[in-house]
Design a protein around this motif. Structure first.
Motif, PDB file in Angstrom:
ATOM      1  N   ALA A 127      -7.207 -14.019  50.715  1.00  0.00           N
ATOM      2  CA  ALA A 127      -6.903 -12.729  51.340  1.00  0.00           C
ATOM      3  C   ALA A 127      -7.691 -11.630  50.639  1.00  0.00           C
ATOM      4  CB  ALA A 127      -5.408 -12.432  51.272  1.00  0.00           C
ATOM      5  N   ASP A 128      -8.041 -10.614  51.408  1.00  0.00           N
ATOM      6  CA  ASP A 128      -8.690  -9.418  50.860  1.00  0.00           C
ATOM      7  C   ASP A 128      -7.686  -8.278  50.904  1.00  0.00           C
ATOM      8  OD1 ASP A 128     -11.197 -10.610  50.413  1.00  0.00           O
ATOM      9  OD2 ASP A 128     -11.775 -10.317  52.507  1.00  0.00           O
ATOM     10  N   PHE A 129      -7.452  -7.659  49.759  1.00  0.00           N
ATOM     11  CA  PHE A 129      -6.547  -6.519  49.666  1.00  0.00           C
ATOM     12  C   PHE A 129      -7.378  -5.252  49.499  1.00  0.00           C
ATOM     13  CE2 PHE A 129      -4.175 -10.146  47.872  1.00  0.00           C
ATOM     14  CZ  PHE A 129      -3.152 -10.201  48.819  1.00  0.00           C
ATOM     15  N   VAL A 130      -7.085  -4.268  50.340  1.00  0.00           N
ATOM     16  CA  VAL A 130      -7.896  -3.049  50.385  1.00  0.00           C
ATOM     17  C   VAL A 130      -7.056  -1.844  49.980  1.00  0.00           C
ATOM     18  CG1 VAL A 130      -9.319  -1.551  51.847  1.00  0.00           C
ATOM     19  CG2 VAL A 130      -9.329  -4.027  52.203  1.00  0.00           C
ATOM     20  N   LYS A 131      -7.590  -1.078  49.043  1.00  0.00           N
ATOM     21  CA  LYS A 131      -7.010   0.200  48.617  1.00  0.00           C
ATOM     22  C   LYS A 131      -5.569   0.063  48.115  1.00  0.00           C
ATOM     23  CE  LYS A 131      -9.956   3.375  51.234  1.00  0.00           C
ATOM     24  NZ  LYS A 131     -11.040   2.408  51.451  1.00  0.00           N
ATOM     25  N   GLU A 146       5.310   5.909  47.885  1.00  0.00           N
ATOM     26  CA  GLU A 146       4.501   5.179  48.849  1.00  0.00           C
ATOM     27  C   GLU A 146       5.399   4.728  50.020  1.00  0.00           C
ATOM     28  OE1 GLU A 146       2.469   1.959  46.930  1.00  0.00           O
ATOM     29  OE2 GLU A 146       1.950   3.157  45.176  1.00  0.00           O
ATOM     30  N   PRO A 147       4.793   4.427  51.174  1.00  0.00           N
ATOM     31  CA  PRO A 147       3.339   4.358  51.386  1.00  0.00           C
ATOM     32  C   PRO A 147       2.764   5.673  51.885  1.00  0.00           C
ATOM     33  CG  PRO A 147       4.471   3.477  53.288  1.00  0.00           C
ATOM     34  CD  PRO A 147       5.554   3.874  52.313  1.00  0.00           C
ATOM     35  N   TYR A 148       1.472   5.843  51.662  1.00  0.00           N
ATOM     36  CA  TYR A 148       0.700   6.916  52.281  1.00  0.00           C
ATOM     37  C   TYR A 148      -0.053   6.336  53.473  1.00  0.00           C
ATOM     38  CZ  TYR A 148       1.491  10.154  48.401  1.00  0.00           C
ATOM     39  OH  TYR A 148       2.066  10.995  47.476  1.00  0.00           O
ATOM     40  N   ASP A 206     -13.390   0.046  43.499  1.00  0.00           N
ATOM     41  CA  ASP A 206     -12.364   1.014  43.142  1.00  0.00           C
ATOM     42  C   ASP A 206     -12.894   2.409  43.432  1.00  0.00           C
ATOM     43  OD1 ASP A 206     -13.714   2.097  40.608  1.00  0.00           O
ATOM     44  OD2 ASP A 206     -13.461  -0.006  40.071  1.00  0.00           O
ATOM     45  N   GLU A 207     -11.991   3.298  43.791  1.00  0.00           N
ATOM     46  CA  GLU A 207     -12.396   4.673  44.067  1.00  0.00           C
ATOM     47  C   GLU A 207     -11.310   5.637  43.626  1.00  0.00           C
ATOM     48  OE1 GLU A 207     -11.584   5.958  48.490  1.00  0.00           O
ATOM     49  OE2 GLU A 207     -12.527   3.973  48.515  1.00  0.00           O
ATOM     50  N   TYR A 208     -11.740   6.832  43.272  1.00  0.00           N
ATOM     51  CA  TYR A 208     -10.833   7.872  42.791  1.00  0.00           C
ATOM     52  C   TYR A 208     -10.391   8.726  43.975  1.00  0.00           C
ATOM     53  CZ  TYR A 208      -9.346  11.990  40.088  1.00  0.00           C
ATOM     54  OH  TYR A 208      -8.642  13.032  39.560  1.00  0.00           O
ATOM     55  N   ALA A 209      -9.068   8.892  44.125  1.00  0.00           N
ATOM     56  CA  ALA A 209      -8.528   9.624  45.267  1.00  0.00           C
ATOM     57  C   ALA A 209      -7.427  10.576  44.810  1.00  0.00           C
ATOM     58  CB  ALA A 209      -7.979   8.657  46.315  1.00  0.00           C
ATOM     59  N   LEU A 210      -7.151  11.573  45.636  1.00  0.00           N
ATOM     60  CA  LEU A 210      -6.062  12.509  45.401  1.00  0.00           C
ATOM     61  C   LEU A 210      -5.052  12.404  46.535  1.00  0.00           C
ATOM     62  CD1 LEU A 210      -7.987  15.735  44.273  1.00  0.00           C
ATOM     63  CD2 LEU A 210      -6.927  13.983  42.831  1.00  0.00           C
ATOM     64  N   PHE A 211      -3.751  12.293  46.171  1.00  0.00           N
ATOM     65  CA  PHE A 211      -2.671  12.216  47.149  1.00  0.00           C
ATOM     66  C   PHE A 211      -1.746  13.416  46.979  1.00  0.00           C
ATOM     67  CE2 PHE A 211      -2.671   7.271  47.580  1.00  0.00           C
ATOM     68  CZ  PHE A 211      -3.923   7.347  48.168  1.00  0.00           C
ATOM     69  N   PRO A 212      -1.207  13.966  48.077  1.00  0.00           N
ATOM     70  CA  PRO A 212      -0.405  15.196  48.000  1.00  0.00           C
ATOM     71  C   PRO A 212       1.046  14.955  47.607  1.00  0.00           C
ATOM     72  CG  PRO A 212      -0.630  14.521  50.283  1.00  0.00           C
ATOM     73  CD  PRO A 212      -1.428  13.527  49.472  1.00  0.00           C
ATOM     74  N   LEU A 236       8.302  15.048  46.454  1.00  0.00           N
ATOM     75  CA  LEU A 236       8.234  14.915  47.906  1.00  0.00           C
ATOM     76  C   LEU A 236       6.820  14.516  48.308  1.00  0.00           C
ATOM     77  CD1 LEU A 236       9.573  15.518  50.743  1.00  0.00           C
ATOM     78  CD2 LEU A 236       8.600  17.808  50.521  1.00  0.00           C
ATOM     79  N   ASN A 237       6.715  13.415  49.025  1.00  0.00           N
ATOM     80  CA  ASN A 237       5.414  12.997  49.550  1.00  0.00           C
ATOM     81  C   ASN A 237       4.900  14.094  50.480  1.00  0.00           C
ATOM     82  OD1 ASN A 237       3.409  11.794  51.335  1.00  0.00           O
ATOM     83  ND2 ASN A 237       4.067   9.799  50.581  1.00  0.00           N
ATOM     84  N   GLY A 238       3.771  14.705  50.114  1.00  0.00           N
ATOM     85  CA  GLY A 238       3.249  15.838  50.861  1.00  0.00           C
ATOM     86  C   GLY A 238       2.629  15.469  52.189  1.00  0.00           C
ATOM     87  N   GLN A 239       2.594  14.181  52.514  1.00  0.00           N
ATOM     88  CA  GLN A 239       2.083  13.724  53.802  1.00  0.00           C
ATOM     89  C   GLN A 239       3.211  13.257  54.715  1.00  0.00           C
ATOM     90  OE1 GLN A 239       0.296   9.850  53.974  1.00  0.00           O
ATOM     91  NE2 GLN A 239      -1.319  10.518  55.387  1.00  0.00           N
ATOM     92  N   THR A 240       4.132  12.438  54.176  1.00  0.00           N
ATOM     93  CA  THR A 240       5.161  11.811  55.008  1.00  0.00           C
ATOM     94  C   THR A 240       6.532  12.469  54.890  1.00  0.00           C
ATOM     95  OG1 THR A 240       5.838  10.227  53.291  1.00  0.00           O
ATOM     96  CG2 THR A 240       3.967   9.617  54.701  1.00  0.00           C
ATOM     97  N   GLY A 241       6.785  13.228  53.815  1.00  0.00           N
ATOM     98  CA  GLY A 241       8.085  13.850  53.624  1.00  0.00           C
ATOM     99  C   GLY A 241       9.100  12.974  52.910  1.00  0.00           C
TER     100      GLY A 241
END
Length: 337
Positions: free
Chosen positions: A181-185, A203-205, A273-279, A296-301
């Motif tokens: 299996a390939d796992f992404v992000k 999570e999840p975003y 791998d990559e560097y990311a910002l989550f709200p 509070l997840n700034g995307q999903t609430g």
């Protein structure tokens, strides 16, 4: 150096607006999509260094553009911050922009408070609510190519009845699985200050809204610099990938009465791998000498929070319940008489 974006109409500083998902000017109400702004005006029309705030209490480092002020630490509430200029380039690969604005975050927080009748009143004070801040949390996102060769012992039981006699037959099997299996992000927060268990629960975003990073998304918000490199976080994420591939392989062994895994040989290869910002909307406060955190997840609430209990309100509620129970008992006694 990173760039601060100004309104092309009036020259005021523009901030990223979560509602319209655009750069918005608070002075003249101009709204421009981020990509359109970059294409039209480029990245060098207005240049300035980013600011970094050092908290003398907990050691947190918060990054902001020069027009975003930080009057307190988002992690411990300390009002004494040392301002400096950020040296070097600060540019993640990707970002999930805020979708929940400050007014919505405050409203969600107030509704959360109402669900806790024993919550101390101090958490609902205006001075506390004003400390809710939008912070982009640093994450590393990993891709893994995984494979497992699993061997298991399984049994199937059959029960038959002849007259008054019951017969139990047990068939034994050796089961083999070869699964890739390939796992992404796979995400892992790279912050020392943000608790791992709380960040995992946020999570999840939704990765469909993950976009290439542009500086305007940071305008009006704070961001924490990562404390751990991708290599330092890799082992933690690899253990998650190990569990994922194990669960997938084990999930294919069905239809047996019992299953015992004898061996599970996993091979794992990190491909990216990559560097990311989550709200994240955050509120940290102290009550009776203890720290309590609302996130509070700034995307999903989605909410992850600890709720302190007011002993005074708990005592008052207990006395109220006792009084009501006593009155009902007395009324019931009078009716019987």
């Amino acid at each position: 150096m990173p760039i601060t974006y100004k309104c092309p109409n009036c020259g005021a500083a523009m901030e990223f607006d979560a509602d319209s998902q655009t750069l918005a000017c608070g002075q003249c109400d101009t709204k421009i999509p981020v990509e359109e702004y970059i294409d039209k005006y480029g990245e060098n029309n207005q240049g300035s260094n980013m600011k970094i705030y050092h908290c003398q209490s907990c050691g947190a480092e918060l990054v902001a553009d020069e027009y975003t002020s930080a009057t307190f630490c988002s992690f411990c509430g300390n009002p004494t911050l040392v301002e400096d200029r950020l040296n070097g380039d600060f540019k993640p690969s990707t970002v999930i922009p805020f979708k929940i604005n400050r007014e919505q975050a405050v409203d969600i927080y107030k509704k959360w408070l109402k669900k806790g009748p024993l919550t101390p009143r101090t958490l609902a004070s205006s001075s506390t609510i004003e400390k809710i801040s939008g912070v982009y949390a640093p994450f590393w996102l990993y891709d893994f190519a995984a494979q497992t060769r699993m061997e298991a012992r399984a049994e199937k039981r059959r029960v038959t009845r002849r007259g008054d006699t019951e017969y139990i037959y047990t068939d034994h099997f050796r089961v083999y699985r070869d699964v890739a299996a390939d796992f992404v992000k796979i995400p892992a927060d790279a912050s020392e200050k943000m608790p791992d268990d709380a960040m995992d629960k946020l999570e999840p975003y939704n990765y469909e809204e993950l976009v290439p990073f542009q500086m305007p998304y940071l305008s009006g918000y704070l961001s924490e610099r990562y404390n751990y490199t991708a290599d330092q976080m890799a082992d933690r994420v690899e253990s998650r990938a190990d569990q994922y591939i194990t669960d997938i392989a084990r999930g294919t062994i069905k239809g047996y009465s019992t299953v015992s895994v004898l061996s599970n040989n996993i091979s794992m290869h990190r491909t990216n791998d990559e560097y990311a910002l989550f709200p994240v909307w955050m509120l940290n406060c102290r009550y009776k000498g203890k720290n309590f955190q609302f996130m509070l997840n700034g995307q999903t609430g989605k909410i992850v929070a600890s709720r302190p209990v007011s002993l005074g309100r708990a005592f008052a509620m207990g006395m109220g319940i006792f009084a009501v129970t006593l009155i009902i008992t007395m009324i019931g006694g009078l009716i019987l008489i």
